[in-house]
Design an enzyme around this catalytic site. Structure first.
Site, short mmCIF file in Angstrom:
data_model
loop_
_atom_site.label_atom_id
_atom_site.label_comp_id
_atom_site.label_asym_id
_atom_site.label_seq_id
_atom_site.Cartn_x
_atom_site.Cartn_y
_atom_site.Cartn_z
N LYS A 193 0.82 -1.21 0.00
CA LYS A 193 0.00 0.00 0.00
C LYS A 193 0.86 1.26 0.00
CE LYS A 193 -4.27 -1.82 1.89
NZ LYS A 193 -5.28 -1.76 2.97
N LYS A 197 -6.46 -13.64 -9.04
CA LYS A 197 -7.71 -13.68 -8.29
C LYS A 197 -8.68 -12.59 -8.74
CE LYS A 197 -8.07 -14.08 -3.78
NZ LYS A 197 -7.89 -14.35 -2.33
N LYS A 227 -11.84 -6.49 -6.75
CA LYS A 227 -12.77 -5.38 -6.94
C LYS A 227 -12.10 -4.21 -7.63
CE LYS A 227 -12.15 -4.18 -2.09
NZ LYS A 227 -12.75 -4.29 -0.77
#
Ligand code: TRP
Length: 334
Positions: free
Chosen positions: A115, A197, A200
């Site tokens: 992040k 995977k 979103k």
């Protein structure tokens, strides 16, 4: 353990919309745990502001996620569904635990590194201590198990280390939690790059089925799903595209993989993709209808938000008071 019952905590961020992988890998399975565990499903809005958010948008998404939890089948009378920001014990315990967490440990967190690399302009202290807040979430409720995706395993390990360290000093204060990685559905892959995977935040919207996608959109996305060379419906490791679709179809219909291979023997990818799209659309339809109904019932949802926050607050404070006493804070005068 809480009041003699095993307890469970899990949290989700309200940023972004839930997708099929979240539903099949998490929510759908959670519904079955409500009898065995005292469950807490938290909308972790304190965690969300480690990345800059638009306030109105965050509020809207948090309510949408909470509503979707219920629409997906979590009975709010049995499962404590609430906002993290409504229970101040999260932040209070987080501070105490941060004094029992080493910077060396936080430096090793891979999610922080990822992040931080993504948000170079805003590497704030909250992003750094994010795992401590997560430990507080879990330990406040004396959680025995924590259902999460594999990407959160390192955070659960840290939670266990912090809890063990604290218990070693002050006695048995915290239950040591176990990660609970779901077997079925935890590996729903992208429809466009089946080696990755489902996510979103995928830039290609065709890669992801969102829980609130309408029937036409779902069918269109499955029609466009990337499949492998050949045209047989077989569950093989070297055919990740069709394997993913078989897996999704199996979960959506409850049919065994072997039976699916027989059912679609000689019928080709096109026909199969349509069948998967229809199966997923009809699985999601009742959830969407319930979501829309709930959305119109403001008082009902408000009631749940209030009573569940009170319930979470009660249990969280029981643990927090104990911890405060252990570390030596003065007793309250009543
Ligand atoms: N960090 C988790 C995620 O991004 C969300 C989360 C916050 C969580 N607190 C938690 C998950 C406690 C499980 C338990 O997915």
């Amino acid at each position: 353990m809480l009041d003699g019952k095993k307890s469970l905590f899990s949290g989700m961020q309200a940023t972004g919309t839930l997708h099929l992988g979240n539903y099949l890998g998490a929510l759908k399975n959670w519904v079955e745990l409500e009898d065995e565990y005292e469950t807490f499903y938290c909308v972790v809005d304190l965690h969300s502001i480690t990345i800059r958010q638009d306030p109105a948008e965050l509020r809207r998404k948090a309510r949408s996620l909470l509503t979707l939890y219920i629409a997906a089948g979590l009975n709010p009378e049995k499962n404590c569904i609430y906002y993290q920001s409504h229970v101040s014990a999260h932040a209070q315990l987080s501070w105490i635990l941060s004094c029992f967490t080493y910077m060396g440990e936080l430096n090793r967190m891979t999610q922080f590194k990822d992040k931080a690399a993504k948000h170079v302009g805003n590497i704030n202290a909250g992003l750094y201590t994010y795992p401590v807040l997560m430990a507080a979430d879990i330990l406040l409720f004396q959680s025995d198990i924590v259902p999460v995706g594999v990407d959160q395993k390192q955070h659960i390990e840290l939670t266990r280390d912090i809890a063990e360290r604290f218990n070693a000093i002050y006695g048995d204060v915290f239950t040591i939690p176990e990660p609970y990685i779901m077997k079925t559905g935890s590996k729903i892959m992208s429809l466009q790059e089946p080696e990755k995977k489902m996510s979103k935040s995928d830039e290609n919207v065709n890669a992801t089925i969102f829980l609130l996608d309408d029937t036409d959109t779902i069918i269109r996305k499955f029609k466009r799903a990337v499949t492998d060379s050949g045209n047989e419906i077989l569950y093989l490791e070297d055919k990740p595209g069709i394997k993913n679709l078989i897996e999704i179809y199996s979960i959506a219909t409850g049919k065994a993989i072997k039976d699916i291979e027989i059912e679609f023997d000689g019928r080709g990818y096109g026909e199969f993709k349509l069948a998967v799209g229809e199966a997923v659309a009809s699985m999601l339809k009742p959830i969407q209808e319930r979501y829309n109904q709930l959305g119109q019932n403001k008082d009902y949802i408000d009631g749940i938000i209030k009573t569940n926050a009170e319930k979470a607050d009660y249990y969280a404070n029981k643990t927090l008071r104990k911890v405060q006493k252990k570390v030596g804070f003065p007793e309250r005068i009543r």
